[in-house]
Design a protein around this motif. Sequence first.
Motif, PDB file in Angstrom:
ATOM      1  N   ASP A 248       0.857  -1.181   0.000  1.00  0.00           N
ATOM      2  CA  ASP A 248       0.000   0.000   0.000  1.00  0.00           C
ATOM      3  C   ASP A 248       0.897   1.237   0.000  1.00  0.00           C
ATOM      4  OD1 ASP A 248      -1.332   2.303   1.769  1.00  0.00           O
ATOM      5  OD2 ASP A 248      -2.909   1.192   0.740  1.00  0.00           O
ATOM      6  N   PRO A 249       0.793   2.116  -1.016  1.00  0.00           N
ATOM      7  CA  PRO A 249       1.726   3.238  -1.124  1.00  0.00           C
ATOM      8  C   PRO A 249       1.750   4.141   0.105  1.00  0.00           C
ATOM      9  CG  PRO A 249       0.539   2.958  -3.177  1.00  0.00           C
ATOM     10  CD  PRO A 249      -0.105   2.041  -2.187  1.00  0.00           C
ATOM     11  N   TYR A 250       0.588   4.439   0.647  1.00  0.00           N
ATOM     12  CA  TYR A 250       0.534   5.352   1.797  1.00  0.00           C
ATOM     13  C   TYR A 250       1.216   4.736   3.012  1.00  0.00           C
ATOM     14  CZ  TYR A 250      -1.365   8.549   5.305  1.00  0.00           C
ATOM     15  OH  TYR A 250      -1.493   9.458   6.332  1.00  0.00           O
ATOM     16  N   ASN A 251       0.928   3.485   3.285  1.00  0.00           N
ATOM     17  CA  ASN A 251       1.507   2.828   4.461  1.00  0.00           C
ATOM     18  C   ASN A 251       2.995   2.559   4.290  1.00  0.00           C
ATOM     19  OD1 ASN A 251      -0.997   2.773   5.715  1.00  0.00           O
ATOM     20  ND2 ASN A 251      -1.510   0.751   4.903  1.00  0.00           N
ATOM     21  N   ALA A 252       3.440   2.372   3.051  1.00  0.00           N
ATOM     22  CA  ALA A 252       4.844   2.040   2.812  1.00  0.00           C
ATOM     23  C   ALA A 252       5.756   3.261   2.922  1.00  0.00           C
ATOM     24  CB  ALA A 252       5.007   1.403   1.437  1.00  0.00           C
ATOM     25  N   ALA A 253       5.285   4.394   2.442  1.00  0.00           N
ATOM     26  CA  ALA A 253       6.146   5.587   2.334  1.00  0.00           C
ATOM     27  C   ALA A 253       6.139   6.390   3.624  1.00  0.00           C
ATOM     28  CB  ALA A 253       5.706   6.441   1.155  1.00  0.00           C
ATOM     29  N   ILE A 254       6.522   5.760   4.729  1.00  0.00           N
ATOM     30  CA  ILE A 254       6.478   6.416   6.041  1.00  0.00           C
ATOM     31  C   ILE A 254       7.441   7.592   6.085  1.00  0.00           C
ATOM     32  CG2 ILE A 254       6.713   6.070   8.524  1.00  0.00           C
ATOM     33  CD1 ILE A 254       6.356   3.060   8.011  1.00  0.00           C
ATOM     34  N   LEU A 255       8.676   7.365   5.663  1.00  0.00           N
ATOM     35  CA  LEU A 255       9.679   8.425   5.705  1.00  0.00           C
ATOM     36  C   LEU A 255       9.298   9.570   4.775  1.00  0.00           C
ATOM     37  CD1 LEU A 255      12.484   9.490   6.591  1.00  0.00           C
ATOM     38  CD2 LEU A 255      13.424   8.325   4.592  1.00  0.00           C
ATOM     39  N   ASN A 256       8.835   9.256   3.589  1.00  0.00           N
ATOM     40  CA  ASN A 256       8.498  10.297   2.619  1.00  0.00           C
ATOM     41  C   ASN A 256       7.393  11.211   3.151  1.00  0.00           C
ATOM     42  OD1 ASN A 256       9.132   7.534   1.150  1.00  0.00           O
ATOM     43  ND2 ASN A 256       9.949   9.174  -0.147  1.00  0.00           N
ATOM     44  N   ARG A 257       6.390  10.633   3.791  1.00  0.00           N
ATOM     45  CA  ARG A 257       5.311  11.443   4.333  1.00  0.00           C
ATOM     46  C   ARG A 257       5.807  12.327   5.475  1.00  0.00           C
ATOM     47  NH1 ARG A 257       1.684   8.783   6.873  1.00  0.00           N
ATOM     48  NH2 ARG A 257       2.425   6.618   6.719  1.00  0.00           N
ATOM     49  N   ALA A 258       6.684  11.752   6.312  1.00  0.00           N
ATOM     50  CA  ALA A 258       7.201  12.523   7.435  1.00  0.00           C
ATOM     51  C   ALA A 258       8.084  13.677   6.964  1.00  0.00           C
ATOM     52  CB  ALA A 258       7.982  11.601   8.367  1.00  0.00           C
ATOM     53  N   ILE A 259       8.927  13.424   5.983  1.00  0.00           N
ATOM     54  CA  ILE A 259       9.800  14.478   5.459  1.00  0.00           C
ATOM     55  C   ILE A 259       8.972  15.572   4.792  1.00  0.00           C
ATOM     56  CG2 ILE A 259      11.492  15.002   3.659  1.00  0.00           C
ATOM     57  CD1 ILE A 259      12.934  12.453   4.353  1.00  0.00           C
ATOM     58  N   ALA A 260       7.929  15.187   4.061  1.00  0.00           N
ATOM     59  CA  ALA A 260       7.104  16.184   3.362  1.00  0.00           C
ATOM     60  C   ALA A 260       6.540  17.207   4.337  1.00  0.00           C
ATOM     61  CB  ALA A 260       5.982  15.496   2.596  1.00  0.00           C
ATOM     62  N   ARG A 261       6.212  16.763   5.548  1.00  0.00           N
ATOM     63  CA  ARG A 261       5.656  17.697   6.543  1.00  0.00           C
ATOM     64  C   ARG A 261       6.688  18.698   7.035  1.00  0.00           C
ATOM     65  NH1 ARG A 261       3.122  12.769   8.233  1.00  0.00           N
ATOM     66  NH2 ARG A 261       4.657  12.489   9.902  1.00  0.00           N
ATOM     67  N   THR A 262       7.973  18.387   6.854  1.00  0.00           N
ATOM     68  CA  THR A 262       9.030  19.292   7.326  1.00  0.00           C
ATOM     69  C   THR A 262       9.529  20.233   6.236  1.00  0.00           C
ATOM     70  OG1 THR A 262      10.940  17.874   6.757  1.00  0.00           O
ATOM     71  CG2 THR A 262       9.799  17.422   8.845  1.00  0.00           C
ATOM     72  N   LEU A 263       9.174  19.967   4.982  1.00  0.00           N
ATOM     73  CA  LEU A 263       9.688  20.755   3.869  1.00  0.00           C
ATOM     74  C   LEU A 263       8.753  21.910   3.536  1.00  0.00           C
ATOM     75  CD1 LEU A 263      10.771  17.911   1.387  1.00  0.00           C
ATOM     76  CD2 LEU A 263      12.267  19.276   2.852  1.00  0.00           C
ATOM     77  N   PRO A 264       9.298  23.016   3.051  1.00  0.00           N
ATOM     78  CA  PRO A 264       8.422  24.066   2.520  1.00  0.00           C
ATOM     79  C   PRO A 264       7.657  23.537   1.319  1.00  0.00           C
ATOM     80  CG  PRO A 264      10.732  24.532   2.014  1.00  0.00           C
ATOM     81  CD  PRO A 264      10.728  23.369   2.951  1.00  0.00           C
ATOM     82  N   SER A 265       6.483  24.072   1.087  1.00  0.00           N
ATOM     83  CA  SER A 265       5.603  23.522   0.053  1.00  0.00           C
ATOM     84  C   SER A 265       6.254  23.504  -1.320  1.00  0.00           C
ATOM     85  CB  SER A 265       4.298  24.322   0.001  1.00  0.00           C
ATOM     86  OG  SER A 265       4.570  25.698  -0.256  1.00  0.00           O
ATOM     87  N   TYR A 266       7.098  24.492  -1.614  1.00  0.00           N
ATOM     88  CA  TYR A 266       7.698  24.569  -2.946  1.00  0.00           C
ATOM     89  C   TYR A 266       8.776  23.514  -3.173  1.00  0.00           C
ATOM     90  CZ  TYR A 266      11.392  27.164  -0.488  1.00  0.00           C
ATOM     91  OH  TYR A 266      12.394  27.538   0.380  1.00  0.00           O
ATOM     92  N   GLU A 267       9.194  22.794  -2.138  1.00  0.00           N
ATOM     93  CA  GLU A 267      10.206  21.756  -2.293  1.00  0.00           C
ATOM     94  C   GLU A 267       9.616  20.350  -2.328  1.00  0.00           C
ATOM     95  OE1 GLU A 267      13.190  22.102   0.711  1.00  0.00           O
ATOM     96  OE2 GLU A 267      13.992  23.990  -0.082  1.00  0.00           O
ATOM     97  N   ARG A 268       8.339  20.212  -2.050  1.00  0.00           N
ATOM     98  CA  ARG A 268       7.756  18.873  -1.894  1.00  0.00           C
ATOM     99  C   ARG A 268       7.628  18.123  -3.211  1.00  0.00           C
ATOM    100  NH1 ARG A 268       3.067  20.957   2.264  1.00  0.00           N
ATOM    101  NH2 ARG A 268       4.504  21.558   3.951  1.00  0.00           N
ATOM    102  N   GLU A 269       7.296  18.832  -4.274  1.00  0.00           N
ATOM    103  CA  GLU A 269       7.162  18.167  -5.571  1.00  0.00           C
ATOM    104  C   GLU A 269       8.497  17.564  -6.008  1.00  0.00           C
ATOM    105  OE1 GLU A 269       5.049  17.055  -9.169  1.00  0.00           O
ATOM    106  OE2 GLU A 269       4.416  17.645  -7.149  1.00  0.00           O
ATOM    107  N   GLY A 270       9.570  18.333  -5.857  1.00  0.00           N
ATOM    108  CA  GLY A 270      10.886  17.833  -6.232  1.00  0.00           C
ATOM    109  C   GLY A 270      11.301  16.650  -5.389  1.00  0.00           C
ATOM    110  N   ALA A 271      10.973  16.680  -4.080  1.00  0.00           N
ATOM    111  CA  ALA A 271      11.316  15.562  -3.202  1.00  0.00           C
ATOM    112  C   ALA A 271      10.554  14.301  -3.599  1.00  0.00           C
ATOM    113  CB  ALA A 271      11.002  15.935  -1.747  1.00  0.00           C
TER     114      ALA A 271
END
Length: 389
Positions: A248-271
């Motif tokens: 399940d993509p949402y459950n698997a990408a734990i780190l990615n979701r956590a990092i996205a919350r720490t990044l400014p919005s303009y950097e999230r697409e690139g990440a």
Amino acid sequence: MLRVNAKSANVNFKGTPQRLQSGVVKDYQDALCFWERLRSAKYLDVHSDKTSPYNKVIRQNNYSFLDKLTTIFDKSRFIQQFCEFTKFPNLALISQNIDNTFRTCIQNVSTDLNSRSYGIIDSGYDTTCSLGLRKAFPGSDLDKGYIIIEGNHPYLSDETLTNEFKGQLWHNLDQRIVSLNHPDTFPDVYTKNQVLSMLSKMDLASYKLFVREIMGGGSFFRMFASAIFGIHNVEKKYPDAVNSSETDPYNAAILNRAIARTLPSYEREGAKNFAFFIETVLSNLRKNPTGKTDELFSKIKASMFARKSNVTQNSAWQERINNGYLKSKLRHREQLERDFAGMDVETKYELVKDVIKSSSNDEGTRFVQFFKNDDDISNRYQRLLESLR
């Protein structure tokens, strides 16, 4: 398996397919001449379909030469030429043909583009997709395809180099063999410096996240110092993707979701885009490290972010495949290999027409079993992608 909502290629497509010039189709030779022109991506462009529904009408007009063959003789000869060129219906040979066409094209672009040598450091695609499993049809996409080029041009920026490379790929890759006109599957192109820069940036974001969780606040210096003692506990929360069996993509990408919350919005697409890219690079590196001696590969293997990022669930899907899982459309394709020779000419021709149209997802419904995924991948990824924005 599509690479859902990944970065679109920043090249100069208009987004609207160009019309093939009309002409008389008297026999199979005329039809083959029209089909040869469909090697060009510009006649099948899908990249503004969501805003321009008329695109599909233009593409159907461009495919209309296929409907003008009426005799069994002409249809038989067209089928014969199609099969000789694409290797259809031999799935292994089709897939090898796609791989060869892709790699030959990027090497030609690398050495010939404006007399500059780009230098291909690495290239590949998802090994769990139909192409990776050697069960592709002609006109398949490069699921999570990527190219890493040397870059380092004295006068041009890395962004200019990658955009120029993508543009040449668009103009030179034979769409009858491997298509760039499936939504959200245009190959990523990065320079070596871009990869190294993003690795450093995402590793730093990962470490900052870990330290914050360990300390729960405080100065960054204190958090970083204490991280040395608590990093192993945090790693249990963010395991390496290779150890995950979650599909399940949402459950698997734990780190990615956590990092996205720490990044400014303009950097999230690139990440997000970089995660799709680097996970596939690392997966292919693990499976086949032969000849990959550039320092870049050592840094990818050592990268905290690359190891723990898990937007693709590549290892989990590979585990399922190793245990016997195979998409139903691929099982049907395996059966088709055995059945095709015994089909009548009319059925063969209708199938060949749909295979050709599948280069831009314009096939009909008669042979849906060979094209339709078991689930809607866009829906499966929707929750994760929303969380990464």
